[in-house]
Design an enzyme around this catalytic site. Structure first.
Site, PDB file in Angstrom:
ATOM      1  N   ASP A   1      67.099  48.201  31.461  1.00  0.00           N
ATOM      2  CA  ASP A   1      67.043  49.513  30.827  1.00  0.00           C
ATOM      3  C   ASP A   1      68.439  50.082  30.614  1.00  0.00           C
ATOM      4  O   ASP A   1      69.338  49.899  31.434  1.00  0.00           O
ATOM      5  CB  ASP A   1      66.225  50.453  31.717  1.00  0.00           C
TER       6      ASP A   1
ATOM      7  N   GLU B   1      68.011  46.367  26.662  1.00  0.00           N
ATOM      8  CA  GLU B   1      67.812  47.544  25.811  1.00  0.00           C
ATOM      9  C   GLU B   1      69.207  48.111  25.556  1.00  0.00           C
ATOM     10  O   GLU B   1      69.744  48.862  26.364  1.00  0.00           O
ATOM     11  CB  GLU B   1      66.930  48.590  26.484  1.00  0.00           C
TER      12      GLU B   1
END
Length: 734
Positions: free
Chosen positions: A414, A467
């Site tokens: 993330d 990401e």
């Protein structure tokens, strides 16, 4: 004969134990040589009386010294003398127990060395709480890193949460504190009580390496044995390890928030448990045809509204849905049903909750002390200090932990951009440049490269996905080529441009034609995954269905076209739950998906389309095995903006195998529309998003076409087609 210990010195050391300021309580508590015998000391301020029970028999009363210390001298014995303590509490409550200060350390020198170097790849097996037999005695070994603490104790159900009773010993210069507590077993709640070396009140911290926690909002760690579960997915793991080149495989990922996928309405609208979810979700994934599921973070997190992205317990699955073995059952079941499992992982930042990692030993231990590096302004969280060996080891070992102990097939890392840039979301003066005066976070770059190299070295076939929302180069290139080493990068640019285009009224789309063509200019610069993730259906953005223009029929047609466009586009696929059947409402993490809509013909048609897309995608190598290679894609009509028409060819690495994709993204039927084709002859219709079974108007080309030797679009053959409104067609030679 040893000289008896100096009383004043012993008293001084005992006082330090009482105040939780002694780095080696074993030096004064427990059994010690004394003259021609031994002296045994115990600190039990809440006891009425204590007796020593020698293994050979008998009963020796201990003298009660001031401050809660008990002491007994036994002649003719040495330190190999085995004994129990019989402790009497008020109300004549008597307990017999092993003395925790009569045991040698459970950590070895090599463990301490590799932990200090940041190279202990199985760190979770030594740190935290571990059930074991130590010198023949069953109990739990506790270990925690708190290098600047003046003292550390373990507290819990077994000692009434009294921080005076089980002081831990510091293991040399490692900063690790250790204690073996006999008879502490499975399910015991505990925390660490830490006395900061800089002064101030003691703090209670959850175990950073806890395998299990209480159900939030409670925050205690729970002793848990990870060795009990018997896996049944050996065939899956063997097949995964042999799959060395993941880029040529079909990847169609269904992103799931476990707490809101489906709830048990008849039982207070509670979330389903891991074990309840396993068969229900597996059956659904098999129907829809996705190759993998991706779970929003399952590591324990104090605030449910963070969706798991503010992690408090990195080594414990959230207790909201069950115990650790329940999550293992869930993943095991998925594997046995042929479904891969990816997990979102958050190594960039962590929350400020008092029980968690922040200011762990009274100092900035896991985070940077300077808020210009140690605070994340967007989320109000703290940033890991990637330059510290122990912190880097904590995170890389955590990645390996989820792969080895939970058999996950990949990590989606993330917020990578927030890690790479020192000035991420910071104004001038709010960040510190690197040694070259730049904004690149060299420590984070080193960490990410080490992470990816370690995972790939130890677990071939496991993927790591970034990401990453900026133009940082070579995110998915190997470290040996100067890259970060990820397997895939989320294509955020494609997502923004594509959703922007499809959300526009078709009358204006001709002026934004480049939003769908621009992405092909960089589509092969990385190994991309195309994400329509949870981030696109929250915070007032609406749902995918809700963002489509027009009346309900047009919304459904646009969404079907979006999915078919996406599945034909180079790059692996990811869709957040609810999108696959066109849920109109924005996602709410406290509510179930609107499953009743799957019985509506229009929404069921979208669901059926996604199922067919996945089936065709898996069966047709042209749609997946050359995603990252320019030879896998060729434009036929990139410039038909006035018609809102696009046409291209997807090719497999094996010559001759291809799929022609034509999109008519206007509400106008295009009759006798000529498109070039690579071959002369018969082409079968693989897909028509306007088909009746999907809820369309059932216009098309009768399931097949025959191309003629008329050159068009740079191809040797062509055909005139009927292009249904707001539709995508796929053809392949047949």
């Amino acid at each position: 004969m040893r000289k008896p210990a100096d009383k004043a010195q012993v008293d001084a050391e005992l006082q330090r134990v009482v105040e939780l300021r002694h780095p080696e309580p074993h030096a004064v508590l427990g059994i010690h040589p004394d003259g021609d015998g031994v002296v045994i000391r115990a600190f039990r301020p809440d006891a009425v009386a204590i007796h020593v029970l020698p293994e050979s028999g008998g009963r020796v009363a201990m003298t009660h010294r001031p401050g809660g210390v008990y002491e007994a001298r036994i002649n003719g014995k040495d330190q190999t003398f085995n004994y129990l303590l019989e402790v009497e509490y008020p109300g004549k409550r008597v307990f017999t127990l092993r003395d925790p200060y009569s045991f040698l350390p459970t950590l070895g020198e090599m463990d301490l060395y590799y932990a200090g170097e940041g190279r202990h790849e199985r760190l979770w097996e030594r740190m935290g709480a571990h059930l074991l037999h130590h010198h023949g005695v069953r109990g739990t070994s506790f270990a925690v890193w708190a290098p600047t603490a003046a003292g550390v104790s373990v507290v819990g159900d077994f000692n009434g949460w009294d921080g005076r009773l089980h002081s831990m010993r510091r293991m040399g210069s490692s900063g690790i504190w250790e204690l073996f507590v006999p008879e502490v077993g499975e399910g015991t709640r505990y925390k660490f009580e830490i006395r900061p070396g800089q002064g101030g009140p003691n703090v209670l911290k959850a175990d950073p390496f806890a395998f299990r926690t209480e159900v939030p909002p409670a925050t205690a760690s729970v002793v848990h044995d990870l060795a009990r579960y018997t896996w049944g997915d050996a065939a899956w793991l063997e097949q995964r390890a042999q799959r060395r080149d993941v880029h040529h495989q079909p990847w169609s990922v269904y992103e799931v928030h476990l707490g809101s996928w489906r709830r048990v309405v008849e039982d207070g609208d509670r979330p389903m448990t891991y074990r309840e979810l396993a068969p229900a979700l597996a059956e659904y994934i098999k129907f829809t045809g996705f190759t993998h599921i991706e779970l929003l973070p399952v590591a324990e997190h104090p605030y449910g509204g963070s969706w798991g992205y503010q992690v408090g317990g990195y080594y414990a699955p959230t207790a909201r849905f069950g115990h650790p073995d329940d999550l293992r059952f869930f993943i095991d079941h998925m594997h046995q049903e042929g479904i891969g499992v990816l997990v979102d992982w958050v190594p960039g930042h962590f929350p400020r909750d008092l029980h968690a990692l922040g200011q762990f030993d009274g100092t900035a231990l896991y985070e940077h002390a300077d808020p210009r590096k140690g605070a994340q302004p967007d989320w109000g969280t703290l940033v890991f200090n990637f330059g510290r060996n122990e912190v880097r080891n904590f995170l890389i070992a955590n990645a390996l932990f989820w792969i080895e102990e939970y058999h996950i097939d990949g990590l989606r890392v993330d917020a990578v951009a927030s890690m790479l840039y020192l000035d991420y979301s910071r104004k001038q003066g709010e960040w510190i440049p690197n040694r070259w005066g730049g904004r690149e976070n060299e420590e984070a770059i080193h960490f990410l490269r080490e992470l990816n190299e370690t995972v790939h070295r130890k677990h071939p076939g496991v993927v790591v996905i970034a990401e990453e929302s900026t133009a940082w180069p070579k995110v998915s290139a190997p470290v040996s080529e100067g890259g970060l080493g990820f397997d895939y990068k989320w294509n955020m640019g494609w997502m923004h441009d594509t959703l922007s285009y499809f959300s526009k009224d078709p009358i204006y789309r001709q002026y934004h034609h480049n939003q769908l063509t621009f992405g092909l200019l960089y589509a092969f610069s990385e190994q991309f995954m195309l994400p329509l993730s949870h981030d696109e259906v929250v915070h007032g953005k609406g749902s995918l269905y809700g963002r489509m223009p027009g009346d309900p029929w047009q919304k459904r047609a646009n969404l079907r076209a979006l999915f078919a466009w996406m599945w034909a586009h180079p790059g692996k696929k990811l869709v957040f739950m609810g999108g696959e059947f066109g849920q109109p409402a924005e996602w709410n993490h406290d509510k179930s998906l609107d499953w009743h809509l799957t019985h509506d013909p229009g929404h069921h048609g979208i669901l059926q389309l996604v199922s067919d897309l996945n089936r065709i995608y898996r069966d047709m190598p042209a749609l997946h095995d050359a995603d990252g290679e320019p030879m896998g894609f060729q434009w036929l009509q990139p410039d038909s903006a006035a018609y809102n028409v696009f046409a291209f060819v997807r090719r497999a690495r094996q010559p001759g195998r291809h799929v022609v994709c034509i999109a008519n993204l206007s509400p106008t039927v295009r009759e006798n529309y000529r498109v070039g084709f690579p071959f002369q002859g018969r082409y079968v219709e693989l897909l028509n998003t306007d088909a009746e079974q999907y809820g369309g108007s059932n216009l098309g080309n009768m399931g097949q076409i025959h191309t003629e030797p008329t050159g068009w679009d740079g191809q040797p053959a062509s055909a005139t087609l009927t292009l249904p409104p707001l539709s995508v067609l796929w053809f392949t030679p047949g």
